[in-house]
Design an enzyme around this catalytic site. Sequence first.
Site, PDB file in Angstrom:
ATOM      1  N   ASP A   1       0.898  -1.158  -0.072  1.00 36.25           N
ATOM      2  CA  ASP A   1       0.061  -0.036   0.018  1.00 36.25           C
ATOM      3  C   ASP A   1       0.757   1.332  -0.031  1.00 36.25           C
ATOM      4  O   ASP A   1       2.091   1.250   0.260  1.00 36.25           O
ATOM      5  CB  ASP A   1      -0.850  -0.051   1.253  1.00 36.25           C
ATOM      6  CG  ASP A   1      -1.879   1.041   1.375  1.00 36.25           C
ATOM      7  OD1 ASP A   1      -2.281   1.639   0.560  1.00 36.25           O
ATOM      8  OD2 ASP A   1      -1.714   1.850   2.478  1.00 36.25           O
TER       9      ASP A   1
ATOM     10  N   ASP B   1      -0.428   5.315   0.885  1.00 36.76           N
ATOM     11  CA  ASP B   1      -0.655   6.115   1.934  1.00 36.76           C
ATOM     12  C   ASP B   1      -0.773   5.462   3.304  1.00 36.76           C
ATOM     13  O   ASP B   1      -1.504   4.591   3.609  1.00 36.76           O
ATOM     14  CB  ASP B   1      -2.076   7.057   1.723  1.00 36.76           C
ATOM     15  CG  ASP B   1      -2.122   7.673   0.323  1.00 36.76           C
ATOM     16  OD1 ASP B   1      -0.955   7.891  -0.337  1.00 36.76           O
ATOM     17  OD2 ASP B   1      -3.096   8.094  -0.085  1.00 36.76           O
TER      18      ASP B   1
ATOM     19  N   ASP C   1      -1.854  -0.677   5.866  1.00 37.33           N
ATOM     20  CA  ASP C   1      -2.383   0.137   7.252  1.00 37.33           C
ATOM     21  C   ASP C   1      -3.753   0.055   7.658  1.00 37.33           C
ATOM     22  O   ASP C   1      -3.957   0.657   8.778  1.00 37.33           O
ATOM     23  CB  ASP C   1      -1.822   1.391   7.297  1.00 37.33           C
ATOM     24  CG  ASP C   1      -2.365   2.307   6.620  1.00 37.33           C
ATOM     25  OD1 ASP C   1      -2.725   2.073   5.439  1.00 37.33           O
ATOM     26  OD2 ASP C   1      -2.459   3.622   6.818  1.00 37.33           O
TER      27      ASP C   1
END
Length: 267
Positions: free
Chosen positions: A11, A13, A210
Amino acid sequence: MTKPRLLVFTDLDGTLLDHDTYRWQAAEPALARLRRANVPVVLNSSKTAAEIRDIRASLNNDHPFIVENGAAVIIPANCFGPRAEQVVNFGASREQVLSVLSGLRSEGYRFRGFADMSVEELGRVTGLSATSAELAKDRQGTEPVLWDGSDEELVTFTQKLAAEKLRLVRGGRFFHVMGDFDKADGVRFLLGKYREHYGRACLVTVALGDSPNDQRMLESVNIPVIIRGVQSDLVQLTSDRHAMRSLKPGPEGWNECVLNILFEYGY
């Protein structure tokens, strides 16, 4: 004993990119070691193809990438043989998504999507530059929205999307309205490509994320890594999957965990 080949999906961001500054430089030690070891790093994000192309250039990354939470996989020219760039699409188009959202807005549901915002407003909301915000609005199959309604309305909103074969996935900052696909679809597709490319070599897969929209991606690899962040406590993998969790947030945590994995496998 021959080392297995590693393959990393990540991922952006809040994971490889800092949530506020969008900088990745704290992960450079691990990224440099991955480059030296010729380990592919596949970017897998809610970001658009145009946004990810810019980030790949800054990272000196020439590997395939997955855009808009799995809306499409983009394979660069000459990646798995001498052929032109390939774009493999999954799920509903953005036009279909926006049409459904327009109908739900007329029923009174309150939200703001990227299509509703000017470049300037999107920049204020996200912290992106005008150029980056323009790239973020150029989407293929998903629409990020800020929810302005109640929790109760969110439940029925989600149900109405499901009736139209659309999903609502919580990201780090936005909800993402999308078709019946997710980041794991792109991962599985590329895993097939890499297994074919590497032949009989043992392949160990790693994924880092996250937030809840990374969960299926994390569950589809050998080594799931949950990077500390605002939504990271909401990521709960199935009981038979043991995830590595970073102590530090964002690219610092990414760097720490990837270096540990590389050391464990002798890279």
